[in-house]
Write a protein that holds these residues in place. Sequence first.
Motif, PDB file in Angstrom:
ATOM      1  N   VAL A 216       0.835  -1.208   0.000  1.00  0.00           N
ATOM      2  CA  VAL A 216       0.000   0.000   0.000  1.00  0.00           C
ATOM      3  C   VAL A 216       0.868   1.255   0.000  1.00  0.00           C
ATOM      4  O   VAL A 216       0.588   2.223  -0.725  1.00  0.00           O
ATOM      5  CB  VAL A 216      -0.957  -0.016   1.205  1.00  0.00           C
ATOM      6  CG1 VAL A 216      -1.658   1.335   1.356  1.00  0.00           C
ATOM      7  CG2 VAL A 216      -1.986  -1.124   1.045  1.00  0.00           C
ATOM      8  N   LEU A 217       1.926   1.260   0.795  1.00  0.00           N
ATOM      9  CA  LEU A 217       2.809   2.425   0.838  1.00  0.00           C
ATOM     10  C   LEU A 217       3.486   2.652  -0.514  1.00  0.00           C
ATOM     11  O   LEU A 217       3.554   3.790  -1.006  1.00  0.00           O
ATOM     12  CB  LEU A 217       3.851   2.258   1.941  1.00  0.00           C
ATOM     13  CG  LEU A 217       3.314   2.273   3.382  1.00  0.00           C
ATOM     14  CD1 LEU A 217       4.437   2.020   4.382  1.00  0.00           C
ATOM     15  CD2 LEU A 217       2.614   3.587   3.694  1.00  0.00           C
ATOM     16  N   LEU A 218       3.990   1.580  -1.116  1.00  0.00           N
ATOM     17  CA  LEU A 218       4.638   1.721  -2.418  1.00  0.00           C
ATOM     18  C   LEU A 218       3.635   2.122  -3.495  1.00  0.00           C
ATOM     19  O   LEU A 218       3.922   2.981  -4.339  1.00  0.00           O
ATOM     20  CB  LEU A 218       5.324   0.408  -2.805  1.00  0.00           C
ATOM     21  CG  LEU A 218       6.571   0.034  -2.006  1.00  0.00           C
ATOM     22  CD1 LEU A 218       7.103  -1.329  -2.453  1.00  0.00           C
ATOM     23  CD2 LEU A 218       7.648   1.097  -2.167  1.00  0.00           C
ATOM     24  N   GLY A 219       2.459   1.500  -3.490  1.00  0.00           N
ATOM     25  CA  GLY A 219       1.434   1.862  -4.479  1.00  0.00           C
ATOM     26  C   GLY A 219       0.993   3.308  -4.347  1.00  0.00           C
ATOM     27  O   GLY A 219       0.830   4.008  -5.348  1.00  0.00           O
ATOM     28  N   GLY A 220       0.801   3.773  -3.106  1.00  0.00           N
ATOM     29  CA  GLY A 220       0.428   5.165  -2.906  1.00  0.00           C
ATOM     30  C   GLY A 220       1.514   6.135  -3.328  1.00  0.00           C
ATOM     31  O   GLY A 220       1.232   7.200  -3.883  1.00  0.00           O
ATOM     32  N   ALA A 221       2.791   5.772  -3.088  1.00  0.00           N
ATOM     33  CA  ALA A 221       3.886   6.646  -3.495  1.00  0.00           C
ATOM     34  C   ALA A 221       4.048   6.701  -5.005  1.00  0.00           C
ATOM     35  O   ALA A 221       4.395   7.748  -5.563  1.00  0.00           O
ATOM     36  CB  ALA A 221       5.194   6.179  -2.849  1.00  0.00           C
ATOM     37  N   LEU A 222       3.754   5.595  -5.706  1.00  0.00           N
ATOM     38  CA  LEU A 222       3.953   5.553  -7.152  1.00  0.00           C
ATOM     39  C   LEU A 222       2.754   6.104  -7.925  1.00  0.00           C
ATOM     40  O   LEU A 222       2.930   6.903  -8.852  1.00  0.00           O
ATOM     41  CB  LEU A 222       4.229   4.108  -7.598  1.00  0.00           C
ATOM     42  CG  LEU A 222       5.541   3.491  -7.099  1.00  0.00           C
ATOM     43  CD1 LEU A 222       5.615   2.032  -7.506  1.00  0.00           C
ATOM     44  CD2 LEU A 222       6.731   4.266  -7.646  1.00  0.00           C
ATOM     45  N   LEU A 223       1.542   5.709  -7.541  1.00  0.00           N
ATOM     46  CA  LEU A 223       0.356   6.064  -8.325  1.00  0.00           C
ATOM     47  C   LEU A 223      -0.727   6.752  -7.512  1.00  0.00           C
ATOM     48  O   LEU A 223      -1.866   6.865  -7.987  1.00  0.00           O
ATOM     49  CB  LEU A 223      -0.231   4.797  -8.980  1.00  0.00           C
ATOM     50  CG  LEU A 223       0.686   4.061  -9.960  1.00  0.00           C
ATOM     51  CD1 LEU A 223       0.008   2.794 -10.457  1.00  0.00           C
ATOM     52  CD2 LEU A 223       1.066   4.950 -11.126  1.00  0.00           C
ATOM     53  N   GLY A 224      -0.435   7.164  -6.298  1.00  0.00           N
ATOM     54  CA  GLY A 224      -1.421   7.879  -5.501  1.00  0.00           C
ATOM     55  C   GLY A 224      -2.541   6.960  -5.013  1.00  0.00           C
ATOM     56  O   GLY A 224      -2.312   5.807  -4.635  1.00  0.00           O
ATOM     57  N   VAL A 225      -3.767   7.484  -5.027  1.00  0.00           N
ATOM     58  CA  VAL A 225      -4.919   6.748  -4.521  1.00  0.00           C
ATOM     59  C   VAL A 225      -5.151   5.482  -5.332  1.00  0.00           C
ATOM     60  O   VAL A 225      -5.460   4.405  -4.786  1.00  0.00           O
ATOM     61  CB  VAL A 225      -6.167   7.647  -4.533  1.00  0.00           C
ATOM     62  CG1 VAL A 225      -7.402   6.862  -4.104  1.00  0.00           C
ATOM     63  CG2 VAL A 225      -5.968   8.843  -3.621  1.00  0.00           C
ATOM     64  N   ILE A 226      -5.000   5.577  -6.651  1.00  0.00           N
ATOM     65  CA  ILE A 226      -5.211   4.400  -7.506  1.00  0.00           C
ATOM     66  C   ILE A 226      -4.186   3.316  -7.176  1.00  0.00           C
ATOM     67  O   ILE A 226      -4.515   2.129  -7.099  1.00  0.00           O
ATOM     68  CB  ILE A 226      -5.127   4.798  -8.988  1.00  0.00           C
ATOM     69  CG1 ILE A 226      -6.254   5.771  -9.337  1.00  0.00           C
ATOM     70  CG2 ILE A 226      -5.195   3.566  -9.880  1.00  0.00           C
ATOM     71  CD1 ILE A 226      -6.205   6.273 -10.753  1.00  0.00           C
ATOM     72  N   GLY A 227      -2.949   3.713  -6.948  1.00  0.00           N
ATOM     73  CA  GLY A 227      -1.930   2.738  -6.593  1.00  0.00           C
ATOM     74  C   GLY A 227      -2.212   2.060  -5.269  1.00  0.00           C
ATOM     75  O   GLY A 227      -2.019   0.848  -5.127  1.00  0.00           O
ATOM     76  N   ALA A 228      -2.671   2.830  -4.267  1.00  0.00           N
ATOM     77  CA  ALA A 228      -3.022   2.226  -2.986  1.00  0.00           C
ATOM     78  C   ALA A 228      -4.229   1.305  -3.110  1.00  0.00           C
ATOM     79  O   ALA A 228      -4.327   0.290  -2.408  1.00  0.00           O
ATOM     80  CB  ALA A 228      -3.304   3.324  -1.961  1.00  0.00           C
ATOM     81  N   LEU A 229      -5.152   1.630  -4.019  1.00  0.00           N
ATOM     82  CA  LEU A 229      -6.355   0.806  -4.206  1.00  0.00           C
ATOM     83  C   LEU A 229      -6.017  -0.552  -4.800  1.00  0.00           C
ATOM     84  O   LEU A 229      -6.565  -1.586  -4.379  1.00  0.00           O
ATOM     85  CB  LEU A 229      -7.348   1.544  -5.100  1.00  0.00           C
ATOM     86  CG  LEU A 229      -8.639   0.810  -5.448  1.00  0.00           C
ATOM     87  CD1 LEU A 229      -9.458   0.536  -4.191  1.00  0.00           C
ATOM     88  CD2 LEU A 229      -9.465   1.621  -6.450  1.00  0.00           C
ATOM     89  N   ILE A 230      -5.114  -0.578  -5.768  1.00  0.00           N
ATOM     90  CA  ILE A 230      -4.805  -1.841  -6.450  1.00  0.00           C
ATOM     91  C   ILE A 230      -3.559  -2.516  -5.873  1.00  0.00           C
ATOM     92  O   ILE A 230      -3.107  -3.524  -6.408  1.00  0.00           O
ATOM     93  CB  ILE A 230      -4.603  -1.611  -7.958  1.00  0.00           C
ATOM     94  CG1 ILE A 230      -3.352  -0.753  -8.212  1.00  0.00           C
ATOM     95  CG2 ILE A 230      -5.827  -0.968  -8.572  1.00  0.00           C
ATOM     96  CD1 ILE A 230      -3.027  -0.575  -9.678  1.00  0.00           C
ATOM     97  N   ALA A 231      -3.022  -1.981  -4.772  1.00  0.00           N
ATOM     98  CA  ALA A 231      -1.770  -2.517  -4.233  1.00  0.00           C
ATOM     99  C   ALA A 231      -1.946  -3.941  -3.722  1.00  0.00           C
ATOM    100  O   ALA A 231      -1.123  -4.825  -4.019  1.00  0.00           O
ATOM    101  CB  ALA A 231      -1.253  -1.612  -3.120  1.00  0.00           C
TER     102      ALA A 231
END
Length: 400
Positions: A363-378
């Motif tokens: 979740v942390l990496l997804g949020g840092a890379l793609l924001g909310v969408i990255g945290a959603l699909i992490a």
Amino acid sequence: MTEDSTTEPADGDEHGSDLGRPRRRAGQPASPDEELTAETEAPATRSSSSGQPEDRPESSLDRRSPFVTGMTAAAGVAVTYGVVELIITARQVLILIGLAFFLAMSLEPTVSWLVRHRLPRWTAVLSVVVLALGVVAGFLAAAIPILITQARQFAVQMPGYLQSLQDPRSTLGQLNAQFAVQQRVQQWLSGQGANLAQGLLGAGQLVLGVISGLVVVAVLVVYFLAAMPRILQALYRLVPAQRRPHAIQIGDEIVFQTGGYLLGNVLTSLIAGTVTFVWLVIFGVPFPLLLAVLVALLDLVPVLGTITFSVIVSLVSLTVSVPVGLATVGFLIAYRVVEDYLLVPKIMRNIVQVPAIVTIVAVLLGGALLGVIGALIAIPTAAVIQLLLRELVLPRLDRA
């Protein structure tokens, strides 16, 4: 015709090998040019008569030379740089396409279930899309009037809140006296006053961009759902025939895990919004529906969404009283524990099995890379990577 006017046939005339060459008279000595031509054509003549080609001369371009190696490496770097620049330039569109494909994969189990119950593919896709749009439209139709009413109430109560900030006996006044909230806000407004118009314009552009992005994602989801069997079939065709059955099994498992995660996440978010709404109504916290909707939306984003809505709801609860605010903080912590250790295992049992530490890191990496969408699909992405490691990489390492 006299003998002087005749020409001596050269070797190979009967095969037509001397056609097009100037002939010399009998007894006439050969010129230097003719001798050079004969020497040049001799290998070809011997090759045609023997049927075996002469050894080809080595290429003048040595592929192992430093020059060729350097040029090849430079071309590879240039192509890689161009591909990276293309991805960076089109990253917004690629993110929308990826999100649409993720949502389509999440809805594919439902569509497949309808197809197995003797519904045509297009009917199943249309049913799922209409149901999803109906739920969204019904929610908006029920929530927007109440949200507008509560927003008006907030605007009416705003002067009272500002007056409470100046009252040292109130909770807001004590917070203002300790942290100088009003002074900081006034300084920020005075410093940013010239940029308010640009900020409003930027906010309007942001809203339009979000709306257009949602429309694009919705259209792509419909197309992806309609063509999902052909898309999966095309992807499976890229796998060698001997490994194709295993690839199909892994692909079906990925679709199942993705769909199960999204449906389970939506269900837990609805439960979080409903429970929060009941709590806020009981303790008289203002704007309960607005906050409950915010909780339900932010709960879709693991970890980051939970922290965000907990802070917002706790701050709004402090406007009632300090005990209510502290009780709300305790309620949110307790509900977080219940959701993490009771609801999520019950709803997502045997669907997405990702360790807690992997969940947080993903979740942390997804949020840092793609924001909310990255945290959603992490989390589903981490589950897919874990599945691929378990099915493909680890067996090879065990056999090595």
